[in-house]
Scaffold this motif. Structure first.
Motif, PDB file in Angstrom:
ATOM      1  N   TRP A  34       1.513 -25.154  -4.026  1.00  0.00           N
ATOM      2  CA  TRP A  34       0.594 -26.121  -3.439  1.00  0.00           C
ATOM      3  C   TRP A  34      -0.441 -26.591  -4.466  1.00  0.00           C
ATOM      4  N   TYR A  35      -1.024 -25.646  -5.221  1.00  0.00           N
ATOM      5  CA  TYR A  35      -1.970 -26.034  -6.268  1.00  0.00           C
ATOM      6  C   TYR A  35      -1.290 -26.895  -7.331  1.00  0.00           C
ATOM      7  N   GLY A  36      -0.051 -26.531  -7.654  1.00  0.00           N
ATOM      8  CA  GLY A  36       0.683 -27.318  -8.637  1.00  0.00           C
ATOM      9  C   GLY A  36       0.958 -28.725  -8.162  1.00  0.00           C
ATOM     10  N   ILE A  61      -0.957 -30.507  -6.218  1.00  0.00           N
ATOM     11  CA  ILE A  61      -2.211 -31.269  -6.414  1.00  0.00           C
ATOM     12  C   ILE A  61      -2.373 -31.615  -7.888  1.00  0.00           C
ATOM     13  N   ALA A  62      -2.064 -30.643  -8.750  1.00  0.00           N
ATOM     14  CA  ALA A  62      -2.193 -30.886 -10.192  1.00  0.00           C
ATOM     15  C   ALA A  62      -1.239 -31.989 -10.645  1.00  0.00           C
ATOM     16  N   ALA A  63      -0.008 -32.000 -10.111  1.00  0.00           N
ATOM     17  CA  ALA A  63       0.968 -33.020 -10.508  1.00  0.00           C
ATOM     18  C   ALA A  63       0.495 -34.414 -10.118  1.00  0.00           C
ATOM     19  N   ILE A  64      -0.019 -34.532  -8.918  1.00  0.00           N
ATOM     20  CA  ILE A  64      -0.487 -35.846  -8.450  1.00  0.00           C
ATOM     21  C   ILE A  64      -1.711 -36.275  -9.269  1.00  0.00           C
ATOM     22  N   ALA A  65      -2.624 -35.316  -9.485  1.00  0.00           N
ATOM     23  CA  ALA A  65      -3.838 -35.647 -10.242  1.00  0.00           C
ATOM     24  C   ALA A  65      -3.493 -36.045 -11.671  1.00  0.00           C
ATOM     25  N   ALA A  66      -2.538 -35.313 -12.268  1.00  0.00           N
ATOM     26  CA  ALA A  66      -2.150 -35.622 -13.647  1.00  0.00           C
ATOM     27  C   ALA A  66      -1.547 -37.019 -13.729  1.00  0.00           C
ATOM     28  N   ARG A  67      -0.739 -37.381 -12.744  1.00  0.00           N
ATOM     29  CA  ARG A  67      -0.130 -38.715 -12.787  1.00  0.00           C
ATOM     30  C   ARG A  67      -1.187 -39.809 -12.665  1.00  0.00           C
ATOM     31  N   LEU A  68      -2.219 -39.535 -11.862  1.00  0.00           N
ATOM     32  CA  LEU A  68      -3.255 -40.546 -11.669  1.00  0.00           C
ATOM     33  C   LEU A  68      -4.179 -40.637 -12.883  1.00  0.00           C
ATOM     34  N   LEU A  69      -4.503 -39.464 -13.473  1.00  0.00           N
ATOM     35  CA  LEU A  69      -5.517 -39.440 -14.533  1.00  0.00           C
ATOM     36  C   LEU A  69      -4.916 -39.580 -15.930  1.00  0.00           C
ATOM     37  N   TRP A  70      -3.756 -38.991 -16.170  1.00  0.00           N
ATOM     38  CA  TRP A  70      -3.124 -39.024 -17.494  1.00  0.00           C
ATOM     39  C   TRP A  70      -1.675 -39.448 -17.351  1.00  0.00           C
ATOM     40  N   VAL A 117       9.104 -26.412  -6.084  1.00  0.00           N
ATOM     41  CA  VAL A 117       8.477 -25.231  -6.689  1.00  0.00           C
ATOM     42  C   VAL A 117       8.474 -25.352  -8.212  1.00  0.00           C
ATOM     43  N   CYS A 118       9.608 -25.693  -8.795  1.00  0.00           N
ATOM     44  CA  CYS A 118       9.685 -25.773 -10.253  1.00  0.00           C
ATOM     45  C   CYS A 118       8.812 -26.909 -10.798  1.00  0.00           C
ATOM     46  N   SER A 119       8.813 -28.037 -10.108  1.00  0.00           N
ATOM     47  CA  SER A 119       7.982 -29.168 -10.548  1.00  0.00           C
ATOM     48  C   SER A 119       6.519 -28.780 -10.547  1.00  0.00           C
ATOM     49  N   CYS A 120       6.094 -28.194  -9.438  1.00  0.00           N
ATOM     50  CA  CYS A 120       4.674 -27.916  -9.259  1.00  0.00           C
ATOM     51  C   CYS A 120       4.212 -26.764 -10.156  1.00  0.00           C
ATOM     52  N   TRP A 121       5.040 -25.757 -10.311  1.00  0.00           N
ATOM     53  CA  TRP A 121       4.680 -24.695 -11.252  1.00  0.00           C
ATOM     54  C   TRP A 121       4.643 -25.258 -12.670  1.00  0.00           C
TER      55      TRP A 121
END
Lengths: 482, 88
Positions: free
Chosen positions: A369-371, A373-382, A440-444
């Motif tokens: 779940w944390y991953g 959020i990180a994936a979405i945030a990374a796509r938006l920010l970087w 799971v693999c994407s988010c991790w």
């Protein structure tokens, strides 16, 4: 010029071959480990195959009105009935000491030579199921028709092993559509292969194996076409998707849940290419097999009245709530049972993974779940740094999982409206497991820099391997312990 | 680190499962005899050792490859960025 080992490129084909070899030996180990007829529902599925092989027609309800036996019944083929009782006797400390061959094996070989011993009345809980898996099983059954029933069961189990290999390879290829990292994609294939319930169902005589195999291929094709909806694939690919989706539905009704993703992909293609004749041709190719074959099958079953037959399954009061209320009030005990039985419930309740394992699996989910959020945030920010991962593919995988879970729960809801409860078990969700593994693999992977992603794969593989070993020990102890 | 920690917890759980299973299995001979009964010949021991051995060997090799390759990748130096102003 000599290429060093470090420079050697592991192509997708080589990794797929590796997965196939590993899957083959894994399937053989699981087949060897589990006594015949001692995987959930194996008796009814094997009887279905046997009936088709012996009588060249599918079993149908005879209208007698008596409840259909859930596991074993008086109308079973005599050899199956005998084997069932023998396997109940040979259990844990009751095996014969110091021998590897028991007298009943010769009895069963003798019984197989007589046609009547192989024939049952076909009044089985699986008779309402469609028959693609069973018809494939007939091929394996026929190769060993006059061998012992034990040999025939194992021959059909091997068909399930092949479906399991297909599921793992398709999951790997699907993951390659979502992220660049080949090692993480390999991890997805291995997660699917080593999942304990998936391992059991793809080493058993059970039509779940077909759904798992077909389901993974369908998911791979859906991802492949959805990844770039502005590119219209050739209509032959659409026909392939439609045919495999049809085969899935004609193996088990869970296949309808897979069709929804195909519809979504077609709509996405048409949205981007609504003026393209090729796009309309592609979507027609997807829909045609589904429309023709499935409608014909539905008409036939409606005409024959083979929808639901009286069963010895426990009945409960019918529910009269709507589906949303049913979901929100689903009791925690059943929710816990569904979760546990998705990952490791190999028979009766005491024959299941402990809560220690399920807590660890939840920990993976939490980090995922944390991953996310990180994936979405990374796509938006970087956006430039996050192109290793297709957010479109990740969201499609998430949608697949969510829809599949709701679809299966809706089936339970329909059963409860008919006064039958607890029909759905966790393994019913497994056809969405490739999508879950990709998530799971994407988010991790999204939680770490690129150079740590193989380590992420290593960590996930270690988790899957540990769970797999734990399951093998649990099953072995259950059947062969003292 | 958290990912590796979760993996280690899984390993510990497998170790616990092994400890509780080992006592119940008895001797290896007893286990292989029981697991061979009511099976086709190709799934009785010693044939089953072939499948178990190959499966275990491939898994161990995969496990080692993952961690060795993963650690090498993680510890590899970052590629130097080319200075666009430098003379070639």
């Amino acid at each position: 010029m000599n290429r060093s080992h470090a420079e050697r490129r592991w192509s997708d084909r080589r990794l797929a071959l590796f997965i196939a070899v590993l899957g083959l030996f894994k399937g053989l180990v699981w087949m060897a480990m589990t006594p015949p007829l001692k995987i959930a529902d194996e008796p009814t599925h094997f009887e279905n195959i046997a009936y088709r092989a012996e009588f060249l027609k599918r079993p149908r309800y005879d209208g007698g009105g008596r409840p259909i036996g859930k596991v074993m019944h008086d109308g079973a083929p005599p050899e199956v009935f005998h084997l069932w009782h023998v396997t109940n006797r040979y259990f844990r400390g009751k095996y014969l000491p110091n021998v590897r061959v028991v007298p009943e094996e010769q009895e069963l070989r003798n019984m197989a030579a007589v046609d009547k011993n192989r024939e049952g009345d076909g009044q089985i809980t699986s008779m309402a199921y469609p028959g693609v898996y069973y018809d494939l099983g007939v091929v394996a059954y026929d190769l060993f028709r006059h061998s012992s029933v034990i040999v025939r069961i194992y021959a059909v189990r091997f068909v399930s092993v092949l479906f399991g290999i297909v599921a793992a390879i398709a999951s790997f290829l699907a993951a390659r559509q979502v992220f660049d990292s080949r090692t993480l994609a390999l991890t997805v294939g291995l997660l699917v292969m080593l999942q304990p319930m998936e391992s059991q169902m793809t080493a058993a005589v059970n039509n779940d194996a077909a759904i798992l195999g077909f389901g993974a291929v369908i998911f791979y094709l859906q991802l492949r076409f959805f990844r770039e909806p502005q590119t219209v694939p050739h209509w032959r690919w659409g026909l392939l998707l439609g045919v495999i989706n049809t085969l899935a539905i004609l193996s088990k009704p869970h296949g309808y849940g897979l069709a929804a993703g195909s519809v979504f992909v077609c709509l996405a293609l048409l949205y981007k290419n609504r003026r393209s004749r090729a796009a309309w041709l592609f979507c027609t190719s997807v829909a045609l097999p589904l429309a023709v074959v499935v409608l014909a099958y539905q008409w036939q079953t409606h005409h024959e009245g083979t929808a639901l037959v009286p069963s010895a399954t426990a009945h409960s009061a019918t529910i009269e709530t709507d589906f949303v209320t049913f979901l929100s009030t689903l009791d925690e005990t059943y929710q816990s049972y569904l979760f546990r039985s998705t990952f490791g419930q190999f028979g009766w309740l005491e024959y299941a993974l402990s809560s220690e394992w399920t807590d660890l699996i939840r920990a993976i989910g939490g980090l995922t779940w944390y991953g996310f959020i990180a994936a979405i945030a990374a796509r938006l920010l970087w956006p430039d740094d996050s192109r290793w991962l297709s957010i479109r593919g990740l969201l499609f995988s998430l949608g697949t999982v969510v829809f599949s879970v709701l679809f299966i729960l809706y089936i339970e809801y329909l059963f409860r409206q008919g006064g039958v409860s607890g029909v759905i078990q966790g393994r019913s969700f497994l056809f969405a497991y490739p999508a879950a593994a990709i998530i799971v693999c994407s988010c991790w992977g999204a939680l770490v820099p690129a150079r740590f992603r193989t380590l992420t794969g290593a960590a996930l593989f270690t988790c899957a391997l540990a769970l797999h070993i734990g399951s093998i020990l649990l099953i072995g102890r259950y059947h062969y312990g003292s | 680190m958290l990912q590796i920690r979760i993996a280690l917890l899984f390993v510990r759980a497998a170790r616990t499962e092994w400890d509780s299973a080992r006592a119940g299995f008895g001797s290896l001979a007893q286990l292989t005899n029981r697991a061979s009964q009511l099976k086709p010949n190709t799934f009785k021991f010693p044939w089953t050792w072939v499948y178990v051995g190959c499966f275990a060997a491939i898994l161990i090799a995969t496990f080692c490859w993952f961690w060795i390759h993963g650690l090498r990748e993680a510890m590899a130096p970052e590629p130097e960025e080319r200075d666009p102003t430098a003379r070639q």
